[in-house]
Design an enzyme around this catalytic site. Structure first.
Site, PDB file in Angstrom:
ATOM      1  N   CYS A  72       0.851  -1.186   0.000  1.00 21.51           N
ATOM      2  CA  CYS A  72       0.000   0.000   0.000  1.00 21.51           C
ATOM      3  C   CYS A  72       0.888   1.238   0.000  1.00 21.51           C
ATOM      4  O   CYS A  72       1.868   1.296   0.746  1.00 21.51           O
ATOM      5  CB  CYS A  72      -0.889  -0.015   1.246  1.00 21.51           C
ATOM      6  SG  CYS A  72      -2.015   1.380   1.371  1.00 21.51           S
TER       7      CYS A  72
ATOM      8  N   HIS B 290      -9.157  -3.672  -2.102  1.00 22.19           N
ATOM      9  CA  HIS B 290      -8.191  -2.929  -1.285  1.00 22.19           C
ATOM     10  C   HIS B 290      -8.531  -1.432  -1.297  1.00 22.19           C
ATOM     11  O   HIS B 290      -8.589  -0.787  -0.240  1.00 22.19           O
ATOM     12  CB  HIS B 290      -6.782  -3.179  -1.837  1.00 22.19           C
ATOM     13  CG  HIS B 290      -5.699  -2.424  -1.153  1.00 22.19           C
ATOM     14  ND1 HIS B 290      -4.770  -3.020  -0.336  1.00 22.19           N
ATOM     15  CD2 HIS B 290      -5.373  -1.098  -1.168  1.00 22.19           C
ATOM     16  CE1 HIS B 290      -3.933  -2.111   0.117  1.00 22.19           C
ATOM     17  NE2 HIS B 290      -4.282  -0.928  -0.382  1.00 22.19           N
ATOM     18  N   GLU B 291      -8.751  -0.883  -2.492  1.00 18.10           N
ATOM     19  CA  GLU B 291      -9.021   0.557  -2.596  1.00 18.10           C
ATOM     20  C   GLU B 291     -10.383   0.915  -2.005  1.00 18.10           C
ATOM     21  O   GLU B 291     -10.526   1.971  -1.376  1.00 18.10           O
ATOM     22  CB  GLU B 291      -8.913   1.028  -4.046  1.00 18.10           C
ATOM     23  CG  GLU B 291      -7.544   0.820  -4.684  1.00 18.10           C
ATOM     24  CD  GLU B 291      -6.364   1.350  -3.885  1.00 18.10           C
ATOM     25  OE1 GLU B 291      -6.526   2.328  -3.123  1.00 18.10           O
ATOM     26  OE2 GLU B 291      -5.269   0.778  -4.012  1.00 18.10           O
TER      27      GLU B 291
ATOM     28  N   HIS C  21     -10.202   1.503   1.644  1.00 17.81           N
ATOM     29  CA  HIS C  21      -9.731   2.843   2.025  1.00 17.81           C
ATOM     30  C   HIS C  21     -10.902   3.820   2.170  1.00 17.81           C
ATOM     31  O   HIS C  21     -10.870   4.708   3.028  1.00 17.81           O
ATOM     32  CB  HIS C  21      -8.753   3.404   0.985  1.00 17.81           C
ATOM     33  CG  HIS C  21      -7.359   2.909   1.125  1.00 17.81           C
ATOM     34  ND1 HIS C  21      -6.571   3.179   2.222  1.00 17.81           N
ATOM     35  CD2 HIS C  21      -6.587   2.163   0.285  1.00 17.81           C
ATOM     36  CE1 HIS C  21      -5.381   2.628   2.062  1.00 17.81           C
ATOM     37  NE2 HIS C  21      -5.371   2.005   0.893  1.00 17.81           N
TER      38      HIS C  21
END
Length: 170
Positions: free
Chosen positions: A91, A133-134, A137
């Protein structure tokens, strides 16, 4: 276009829950362009607006080897997920650290594109992992949150040490 500053763990701003984009206009497209420039400059494959202290639901991704397959996700929503997989993820907000994270093997999402048009996308492999993953966030979640407290603490110490070393060399 300009390169934006990427926030580093454990910065609490990374825990901010992003708000939906109301209108895709010239300002949003400028943010997206800056995010792509930042992602490429940092040699990443994905970047969420939260990572550059912009708390709107915007993600940019390019998992291609040629770095010319830009994917923009505005207000992304997960519709379906299936299977199980996982890779050692890295990351941009947690520099030089990697860890195995469990993810769905395939995902189906809906989002708005660069021009604000709605679309759906089915993804698998690296793209599916990157999307998950994004999107994490955007809800203030980092890959270290999937790890044990001990591993998370070790990574935090390593990142803080790296940031101190970089600050001394500036």
């Amino acid at each position: 276009m300009s390169v934006l500053q990427v926030l580093h763990y454990p910065d609490e701003r990374l825990r901010t829950i992003a708000t939906p984009v109301e209108t895709v206009d010239a300002e949003i497209r400028r943010i997206i362009d800056d995010m792509f420039e930042t992602m490429y400059a940092e040699e990443g494959i994905g970047l969420a607006a939260t990572q550059v202290d912009i708390h709107q639901r915007i993600v940019v991704i390019d998992v291609s080897e040629t770095r010319n397959e830009r994917l923009v996700l505005i207000n992304p929503e997960l519709l379906e997920k299936s299977g199980e997989t996982g890779i050692e993820e890295g990351c941009l907000s947690i520099p030089e650290q990697r860890a195995l994270v469990p993810r769905a093997e395939k995902v189906k999402i809906k989002a708005l594109d660069y021009n604000g048009r709605p679309f759906e996308l089915q993804a698998d492999d690296l793209l599916a992992i990157c999307i998950q993953h994004e999107m994490d966030h955007l809800i203030g979640k980092l890959f270290v949150d999937y790890l044990s407290p001990l591993k998370r603490q070790r990574i935090r110490q390593k990142v803080e040490k790296l940031d101190k070393q970089k600050a001394r060399t500036k």
